[in-house]
Design a protein around this motif. Structure first.
Motif, PDB file in Angstrom:
ATOM      1  N   ARG A 122       6.856  -4.503   0.978  1.00  0.00           N
ATOM      2  CA  ARG A 122       5.509  -4.650   0.437  1.00  0.00           C
ATOM      3  C   ARG A 122       4.830  -5.924   0.924  1.00  0.00           C
ATOM      4  N   VAL A 146       0.952   4.430   0.423  1.00  0.00           N
ATOM      5  CA  VAL A 146       1.254   3.265   1.252  1.00  0.00           C
ATOM      6  C   VAL A 146       1.101   3.647   2.719  1.00  0.00           C
ATOM      7  N   ALA A 199       4.571  -2.281   4.808  1.00  0.00           N
ATOM      8  CA  ALA A 199       3.219  -1.994   4.339  1.00  0.00           C
ATOM      9  C   ALA A 199       2.189  -2.791   5.140  1.00  0.00           C
ATOM     10  N   ASN A 204      -2.737  -6.215  -2.460  1.00  0.00           N
ATOM     11  CA  ASN A 204      -2.123  -5.803  -3.719  1.00  0.00           C
ATOM     12  C   ASN A 204      -2.834  -6.487  -4.882  1.00  0.00           C
ATOM     13  N   GLY A 211       0.706  -8.265   2.117  1.00  0.00           N
ATOM     14  CA  GLY A 211       1.149  -7.243   3.064  1.00  0.00           C
ATOM     15  C   GLY A 211       0.814  -7.585   4.511  1.00  0.00           C
TER      16      GLY A 211
END
Length: 251
Positions: A122, A146, A199, A204, A211
């Motif tokens: 992530r 994703v 990712a 986020n 990411g």
């Protein structure tokens, strides 16, 4: 020619022959090293071209990328899109740096609609935010989509210089996919997609993890190395020719 000169000349011939033989061996080795570096150059140029083509292509469905992996074993940097639900309690922490700061890449299992799992990198969090409780906004719930780059798994630790993974402390120094999945608290019969996904830069909630941390930096110095080896071979040839011509000039 005097008797002393004749004896000296006789003794020098084996030395000259030995020097010539050793020099020829070294010369051939230097040429071989230069040629090998040219071969590596062509390989690296092809690899860089493949990576560039992949990273600039549209994201593909997971099934297509899995088919590619099954046929070639290579999906590195292939854009892919997946949907599922994160199991945040199983996130694993890979020691890394980003923008000069030490911290961790957060690698979290994503459960797919078909019940399988895929490990998602992530992104990066600072060292003091390793504990997910300190970044609750980023622990998104429910179904997510994703988009990122597929990454082929490592077969073994890439270097003896790396420390062993500390599974008890949840600190990984190399991406051991099997150890990560086994320690993530997945169901006993869990089925796993055979590669990672990094990712992309999509933010986020709360800004963490950051990411888009995939680093594509493959040095390509093979041409310089080839020139170095060929240059040494040419220099050796020049020195050898000069050495062999000296006695003839002296006489």
């Amino acid at each position: 020619m005097s008797q002393a000169s004749a004896k000296s000349s006789g003794r020098s011939r084996p030395k000259t022959a030995l020097l010539l033989g050793l020099s020829l061996v070294v010369f051939v080795i230097l040429l071989a090293l230069g040629t090998w570096q040219l071969q590596r150059l062509h390989w690296k140029q092809g690899l860089l071209q493949t990576i560039d083509q992949r990273t600039h292509s549209a994201p593909r469905p997971l099934a297509e990328v899995e088919s590619q992996f099954a046929s070639s074993g290579d999906v590195d940097y292939t854009p892919v899109m997946v949907s599922g639900t994160f199991l945040h309690q199983g996130e694993r922490h890979f020691y890394s740096t980003w923008d000069g700061a030490a911290g961790f890449d957060v690698i979290t299992p994503l459960q797919l609609d078909d019940g399988r799992f895929v490990l998602i990198n992530r992104g990066f969090v600072p060292y003091d935010l390793k504990d997910a409780a300190k970044r609750p906004q980023g622990q998104v719930a429910g179904k997510v989509t994703v988009t990122g780059l597929a990454r082929s798994p490592l077969l073994a630790k890439p270097s003896m210089m790396l420390p062993d993974n500390d599974i008890r402390k949840n600190i990984f120094y190399w991406k051991d996919r099997d150890a990560m999945s086994a320690s993530a608290g997945l169901p006993a019969a869990a089925r796993l997609v055979p590669f990672f996904i990094d990712a992309d830069k999509t933010p986020n909630p709360g800004g963490l993890p950051v990411g888009g941390v995939t680093i594509i930096d493959l040095p390509n110095s093979h041409l310089q190395y080839a020139f170095t080896w060929y240059g040494l071979a040419a220099a050796l040839a020049g020195v050898l020719i000069f050495r062999l011509r000296r006695p003839a000039k002296a006489e």
